[in-house]
Scaffold this motif. Structure first.
Motif, mmCIF file in Angstrom:
data_model
loop_
_atom_site.group_PDB
_atom_site.id
_atom_site.type_symbol
_atom_site.label_atom_id
_atom_site.label_comp_id
_atom_site.label_asym_id
_atom_site.label_seq_id
_atom_site.Cartn_x
_atom_site.Cartn_y
_atom_site.Cartn_z
ATOM 1 N N SER C 166 0.821 -1.204 0.000
ATOM 2 C CA SER C 166 0.000 0.000 0.000
ATOM 3 C C SER C 166 0.861 1.262 0.000
ATOM 4 N N SER C 167 2.184 1.099 0.158
ATOM 5 C CA SER C 167 3.116 2.224 0.157
ATOM 6 C C SER C 167 3.729 2.367 -1.240
ATOM 7 N N PRO C 168 4.553 3.428 -1.460
ATOM 8 C CA PRO C 168 5.200 3.553 -2.776
ATOM 9 C C PRO C 168 6.242 2.465 -3.018
ATOM 10 N N ALA C 169 6.603 1.711 -1.981
ATOM 11 C CA ALA C 169 7.520 0.585 -2.121
ATOM 12 C C ALA C 169 8.868 1.000 -2.688
ATOM 13 N N PHE C 170 9.453 2.045 -2.096
ATOM 14 C CA PHE C 170 10.813 2.398 -2.494
ATOM 15 C C PHE C 170 11.789 1.353 -1.949
ATOM 16 N N MET C 171 11.644 0.989 -0.700
ATOM 17 C CA MET C 171 12.478 -0.030 -0.035
ATOM 18 C C MET C 171 13.963 0.312 -0.085
ATOM 19 N N ASN C 172 14.288 1.601 -0.278
ATOM 20 C CA ASN C 172 15.671 2.016 -0.519
ATOM 21 C C ASN C 172 15.811 3.462 -0.099
ATOM 22 N N PRO C 173 16.542 3.738 0.998
ATOM 23 C CA PRO C 173 16.647 5.126 1.473
ATOM 24 C C PRO C 173 17.258 6.076 0.445
ATOM 25 N N ALA C 174 18.226 5.606 -0.347
ATOM 26 C CA ALA C 174 18.833 6.507 -1.335
ATOM 27 C C ALA C 174 17.810 6.913 -2.382
ATOM 28 N N MET C 175 16.991 5.949 -2.828
ATOM 29 C CA MET C 175 15.960 6.264 -3.797
ATOM 30 C C MET C 175 14.885 7.156 -3.172
ATOM 31 N N THR C 176 14.520 6.881 -1.929
ATOM 32 C CA THR C 176 13.519 7.703 -1.245
ATOM 33 C C THR C 176 13.967 9.160 -1.206
ATOM 34 N N LEU C 177 15.238 9.362 -0.849
ATOM 35 C CA LEU C 177 15.769 10.722 -0.744
ATOM 36 C C LEU C 177 15.794 11.403 -2.107
ATOM 37 N N ALA C 178 16.305 10.697 -3.130
ATOM 38 C CA ALA C 178 16.421 11.307 -4.455
ATOM 39 C C ALA C 178 15.047 11.617 -5.036
ATOM 40 N N ARG C 179 14.086 10.755 -4.797
ATOM 41 C CA ARG C 179 12.746 11.026 -5.297
ATOM 42 C C ARG C 179 12.120 12.227 -4.595
ATOM 43 N N ALA C 180 12.393 12.353 -3.273
ATOM 44 C CA ALA C 180 11.841 13.490 -2.536
ATOM 45 C C ALA C 180 12.430 14.795 -3.030
#
Lengths: 223, 223, 223, 223
Positions: C166-180
């Motif tokens: 139900s989440s965006p399913a990044f599962m990756n802090p580096a990707m989460t940060l870059a997407r933000a």
């Protein structure tokens, strides 16, 4: 492997192959509601997937051919005993018809299909020849260079051929016959012989080229 | 491998399998907005992919069965200790229920599904039997001929079965039960026993045929 | 392998991973024209495919992690030198930002995304935790049982997680940060820390369970 | 392998590659009825699948390159005899044109395509460079680390590149030329040279980086 087990494997495998292809085709058309691209995407993916899985399942028993033109090509290249050819083809045709019967049982008798363009004519025969030519290239070439990957490669090619060919891309006389008998509209029985001839032409050309490419020496009969 | 670790693997694996299948089914319906073919395409692809991945992840601990009919077939063919059958099935059912609970937690309680045609009747039971028959053919045949490819083949078959069968193609009593409990509309609890019987019939027939095809000698118990 | 080459591989690989994921996401939305299921199907398939390919390409140089939580888990289980952890994470974050910059160069600055449901809240965090828990199960379990298949299994799991969580399913802090940082609307920067915490919780739980499942002995440091 | 058989394999393989890509592109547009995402999904899947299959089929005869930039990169890294480069490229271009002719025969002459955004300009050239850079990373990196998986990885990358790049992602000068000649609207012939230059730039950068990553020692010429 005893011939009875070989023929049982070809019969069951071809029956499941036609059940998967036929059943998925019906479900895809019912659910896609007129979206022809979605219907063909599903039919091609599911049918090709079924083929790969069945080759992996029955390949070590009978070779997992399920197709008269592959049977003939194997015999020509010395990989199948000549006296096995006729019983193999009988088992494949009988299995194809049994598979169509299972589809009728699962979904009822009044079936319909969405023909992928017209179903006869020169461009159709050219498409069927080119598609079958490619199938035999992959079957023979990958079967020799990367035998473990061959079931996946043949399956993937079949998915691609469903899309790229201007013909229905049966590439299999047993399937062509069962579809002409089994599903109203898929193919007229009178059109079947021309498709089978086109399949034989493409398969023969590819087999001849690969006998040259791989050299004249042929491997021993696999029995 | 110790029985505690085996049961933990079957429990976690079945829970993740149901989470993936249930969650993807809900997301697919919400996003597809009435496109039934797209919703089934996504559900079938994601659910089958999840199965392959989980077998690869937990297979070397517990066998990665996640399914009572596979558990019974393994025991019949002598590949699983008889006294493991009951605890395995309990872990699988408990895991399936836990997975459905996780889906409810992630998405909320009022769930809906798009039944793939009607959910009971002779043609449905025939479809479920044929689908489970094929599943066991692939599981046993490919598991012996190409064990490294078996997780992929079983997964690919499941994707195909979701499309070609006229039934919901659960092919798994634990999943059938959890779906009947967990999602309003997927299946009435009263209809579950007939599907489980159809699954057992198809699985039994395929197991018997492959015991004949592979010969009567059975391998040693894998423990 | 020299640390400079390792860090170059992590940097280039993470940059290509974000280029593929970000570029495909934009193209999918532009072409899908409001069909949210098609847009997510394409994004999930292409992003997961890119991950598999990049692990196969750079895995023998740096391990092909491209993800801080995998880096931490590898170090915890004794497969990566502790003093490599910080430089790896810096290279991964820098690569993720570089990849987002390439996407901006290829497509222009005013980007938009279609958030997969809301982007914060308890159910989102539960989804992200479950998704990351499953990712680490596959990464560790399949990485030990079937190492040659692990890149494919991890990739396939990521495709599935994009759908079932139900989440965006990044599962990756580096990707989460870059997407933000990189794409307006994908994620608010203020929401990123909660997702990273959820990722760490899921990853930690899975790592602990597999240390128990696989026994307390840890393999030697791979350097 | 004799040079005649090598050139035959490159010619037939490139012809089938273009037949598959071109035929599938036409069928996808006809059936998708304006759904641009579906048309690109099918084109990318089928074209990439065809590539994998053909590399598996012809790879052990000629290397299965079908692409002048891969041919040049192989020669630079010492894996292909320098005097083979020119005949290989001639066979590839001739095969590409023959494949387009087969498509015209199967479908008729008045063809159309749906350009994936504009077909020239700085962002397009950047996209084509990045896409070809990635292709060479996968071809070289995976070809060394996991040679058996390389045909699948290259194919999967091509599917991803069709989506993530802002350019048409030909990544192949022979295909670029044949498409500019063969299908009205795919690409203007005057725009082809800029794309070929972008392909050479990306390919050259990736080859140089991997010569550094893998060390200066080069393997022996494979003949």
């Amino acid at each position: 492997m005893a011939i009875a087990k070989r023929l049982a494997a070809e019969f069951i495998g071809t029956a499941l192959l036609l059940s998967i292809g036929g059943g998925a085709g019906i479900a895809a058309q019912r659910l896609a509601g007129g979206d022809a691209a979605m219907a063909l995407l599903v039919s091609a993916l599911v049918g090709a997937t079924g083929l790969a899985v069945l080759v992996l399942t029955f390949g070590n028993i009978s070779g997992g051919l399920f197709n008269p033109v592959l049977t003939l090509s194997e015999a020509w290249r010395g990989n199948l005993r000549i006296d096995y050819v006729a019983p193999y083809i009988v088992a494949q045709v009988a299995g194809a018809v049994a598979g169509m019967a299972a589809v009728h049982g699962m979904y009822g008798l009044d079936l319909m299909t969405a023909p992928h363009g017209g179903r006869t004519g020169t461009s159709q025969w050219l498409g069927e020849s080119v598609a079958t030519f490619g199938l035999l290239c992959v079957f023979i070439g990958c079967g020799r260079a990367r035998p473990a990957a061959a079931p996946f490669a043949v399956s993937a090619y079949v998915m691609a051929a469903c899309w790229y060919s201007s013909s229905p891309a049966f590439m299999n006389p047993a399937m062509t016959l069962a579809r002409a008998i089994g599903e109203a509209g898929a193919l007229r029985l009178a059109d079947a012989p021309a498709f089978v001839l086109a399949q034989l032409a493409g398969a023969g050309a590819a087999t001849a080229i690969f006998i040259w490419l791989h050299g004249t020496s042929r491997g021993p009969v696999r029995t």
